[in-house]
Design an enzyme around this catalytic site. Structure first.
Site, PDB file in Angstrom:
ATOM      1  N   SER A   1       6.564  -1.875   9.872  1.00  0.00           N
ATOM      2  CA  SER A   1       6.236  -1.477   8.496  1.00  0.00           C
ATOM      3  C   SER A   1       6.307  -2.666   7.555  1.00  0.00           C
ATOM      4  CB  SER A   1       7.229  -0.420   7.989  1.00  0.00           C
ATOM      5  OG  SER A   1       6.992   0.817   8.582  1.00  0.00           O
TER       6      SER A   1
ATOM      7  N   ASP B   1       1.779   5.603   1.644  1.00  0.00           N
ATOM      8  CA  ASP B   1       3.162   5.524   2.138  1.00  0.00           C
ATOM      9  C   ASP B   1       3.997   6.633   1.476  1.00  0.00           C
ATOM     10  OD1 ASP B   1       5.832   4.237   2.816  1.00  0.00           O
ATOM     11  OD2 ASP B   1       4.495   2.682   3.514  1.00  0.00           O
TER      12      ASP B   1
ATOM     13  N   HIS C   1      10.909   3.457   1.087  1.00  0.00           N
ATOM     14  CA  HIS C   1      10.107   2.690   2.048  1.00  0.00           C
ATOM     15  C   HIS C   1       8.849   2.113   1.405  1.00  0.00           C
ATOM     16  CE1 HIS C   1       7.182   2.419   5.472  1.00  0.00           C
ATOM     17  NE2 HIS C   1       8.248   1.930   6.091  1.00  0.00           N
TER      18      HIS C   1
END
Lengths: 440, 212
Positions: A378, A152, A193
């Site tokens: 996600s 990620d 994120h």
């Protein structure tokens, strides 16, 4: 060299941090009845007589069935009957049930308090309740020798330079990761994120603060392949997969699961071969289906050996943004900014720790941590990655068996059987962890 | 079923032609031996760490009709501990999950049979019949115990031998039990498509005859 950007499945909606210091110490204890034939208290049964039975008749029936003494509940009118020594509970229940004046009789069943973490914001994690996380934790919380690589934007896992370790990791150790964007061994998150995604998998749990993660006893590995804008390149994603599957520690390969909350609509051969190498190495790969609300599943989620995960809201309904198609395998909570179906005053999104993206962009600071609501596939994918890691911790070690266990145990949603909008349904780790008995 | 019919027919024919005139009498017996879950062999091996059977024991009450024919009613108990597993497909590996499991198979049956050479020191017999078989499964996962019980019709055929002429005698018996629809609707038995929990058993027998 032309570099092809991968479109990160990042429709993460950033909301202000929710700070609720007054919730510290909040603890919910749920009581659940075990199955009807589960264990019960020896020497006691519960009996309710028909209202037409007289007091003296009730006492006679209590004695006849082996009752030594009885106390009547102030509400409901039933008796809790202590039995004579040597009178079996099952026999006493059978005797009471044979009496026409008895409305019902049953053993005094043992109730079981599920593991409920004491993290003070846990009550906002509707997503964990939705997939039965408390029951899952009764069975498995993960094992430290099972690692999940989060491929990620990195993870806020260490104090290094301008980067800070997020506060709610507890004493979690992270495996040595790699930063393929900057070419070093410090896979720190500069977007926010990856930290949010990793927190769904393994945020410190039952430590009295913040929120919970699902497989919180498993190890985590940060692998940074996306930059501070959530963009990355095919070559780095493939390299990240290979790094995770080839990583060794003490002569073993600890990474058993790779989570990729990212995707592209390009069916890359390089990526396909990378996920096939992961499959051959015994590593389960989980990926997000994409956030375009379209009838196509992003890659790598669309590859056959990858578990493609879409998103549902608190009502178990597919979210408008969640991509779907024949390659979709499962759904998990991804949240919906526009809804508050559980009426907790907050939008039904996924709450986890990370840092403020705005502070990072404006001030170059990566220490403005808080608990942020995100939504997206996600956010759905790490629920499934954590479930896979729990299954591996329980003993199901082949990727295809993990997939089958997850698919077979999913809660069927939408059209009967597998369908393109929900795949096999909502992931239910507790059901998968039960495995199979002879007949059940 | 063919085996049962054949056995009963044989017993009837041989019985009517029998010349021995053994006395009538009440018989009780106790048995212990090995029960193999032959008809659900793969399922049993999965949950019992590679073993398809185990100890069985029981007892019965019978009556010898005097012309070699006998009738009996008996009960057996097979109880074995194993663990819950995961099996992806019939040819795939068995993943043991560590959740304890117990399986009980308890046939309650009536038998009609014929004893050859009744009154001899060594007396073989055959028989067959039917009844019910109770299957109970319990397992504990994460502190919660689940139990399931079911009872289905079943039938059996058996051969054996009794050694000894007095009130107390000994013997051995082999039996085949079939209990259809007691498996195959879930768990590993559904994966292996095995729907009958029956199978072969071999037991030793202690027998007491009243009024000898």
């Amino acid at each position: 060299m032309k570099r092809l950007p991968l479109a990160l499945a990042l429709s993460a909606v950033l909301l202000p941090s929710v700070s609720r210091a007054d919730d510290a110490g909040l603890r919910a204890v749920q009581l659940r009845a075990p199955s009807p034939l589960a264990s019960y208290k020896a020497g006691e049964v519960i009996v309710k007589f028909q209202t037409t039975a007289s007091q003296s008749h009730e006492e006679r029936m209590l004695r006849d069935a082996g009752g030594l003494r009885a106390r009547q509940a102030p509400y409901g009118g039933h008796y809790v009957v202590s039995l004579d020594a040597g009178v079996a509970v099952e026999d006493a229940v059978a005797r009471f049930r044979s009496m026409p004046e008895v409305e019902y009789a049953e053993p005094n069943a043992v109730f079981h308090a599920a593991f409920n973490p004491n993290d003070n914001l846990y009550r906002f994690q509707w997503n964990l309740e939705l997939i039965g996380a408390p029951r899952s934790w009764d069975i498995q919380k993960g094992k430290t020798d099972v690692a999940i690589a989060v491929v990620d934007t990195g993870i806020a896992y260490e104090d290094f330079g301008v980067y800070r370790r997020a506060p709610d990791w507890g004493n979690r150790a992270f495996l040595q990761g790699h930063d393929f964007v900057n070419g070093d061994d410090h896979a720190n998150d500069d977007d926010n994120h990856g930290t949010h995604v990793a927190s769904t998998i393994g945020e410190a749990t039952d430590n009295g603060e913040g929120v919970a993660g699902l497989a919180f006893d498993c190890a985590l590995m940060p692998v940074k392949v996306l930059d501070s804008n959530g963009l990355g390149f095919l070559s780095d994603v493939a390299a990240g997969i290979d790094y995770a599957i080839n990583f060794t520690q003490n002569g073993t390969h600890p990474v058993k699961v790779i989570n990729m909350s990212l995707g592209s609509n390009a069916p890359s051969e390089t990526l396909r071969r990378a996920v096939e190498r992961a499959e051959a190495a015994g590593v389960v790969v989980v990926a997000a289906s994409g956030n375009d609300g379209e009838s196509r599943v992003d890659y790598p989620a669309a590859f056959p050996t990858v578990i493609g995960v879409g998103a549902v809201d608190q009502r178990r309904i597919k979210t408008p943004y969640s991509n779907w198609g024949p390659e979709l395998d499962l759904v998990a909570p991804g949240g919906d900014f526009s809804r508050d179906d559980n009426n907790d005053g907050d939008p039904d999104m996924i709450l986890q720790q990370t840092f403020s993206h705005n502070t990072a962009v404006r001030e170059g600071r990566y220490d403005d941590f808080g608990y942020f609501y995100f939504e997206g596939t996600s956010q759905a994918a790490p629920h499934v990655a954590a479930a896979a890691a729990m299954l591996i911790s329980q003993g199901i070690t082949s990727p295809s068996a993990v997939r089958k266990a997850l698919y077979d145990s999913a809660q069927d949603l939408g059209a009967g059987g597998r369908d393109d909008r929900y795949g096999f349904g909502l992931v239910r780790p507790a059901e998968a962890l039960k495995g199979l008995g002879f007949n059940h | 079923m063919k085996t049962l019919v054949r056995s009963l027919l044989l017993a009837s024919v041989v019985g009517s032609a029998a010349t021995s005139a053994a006395a009538q009498g009440l018989v009780i017996d106790g048995v212990a031996g090995y029960q193999d879950l032959t008809r659900s062999r793969n399922s049993a091996k999965a949950i019992f760490d590679g073993k398809s059977g185990g100890l069985t024991y029981g007892g019965g009450l019978g009556f010898e009709l005097g012309n070699g024919l006998f009738v009996s009613a008996w009960f057996r108990n097979f109880s074995k501990d194993g663990e819950r597993v995961f099996v992806e497909n019939p040819g795939g590996p068995v993943f043991r999950l560590g959740h304890p499991l117990n399986l009980k198979v308890q046939p309650l049956q009536a038998t009609v049979g014929y004893r050859f050479a009744s009154g001899s020191a060594v007396s073989p017999y055959i028989g067959g019949g039917g009844g019910v078989t109770r299957v109970e499964e319990s397992s504990t996962v994460g502190g919660v115990t689940d139990k399931s019980r079911q009872t289905k019709g079943s039938f059996h055929a058996l051969v054996g031998v009794v050694i000894g002429r007095g009130s107390l005698s000994f013997g051995a018996e082999a039996m085949y039990l079939s209990a259809k629809d007691t498996a195959g609707f879930g768990g590993v038995s559904a994966v292996y498509d095995e729907n009958d929990i029956g199978g072969f058993s071999a037991v030793g027998k202690v027998r007491f005859r009243f009024g000898h």
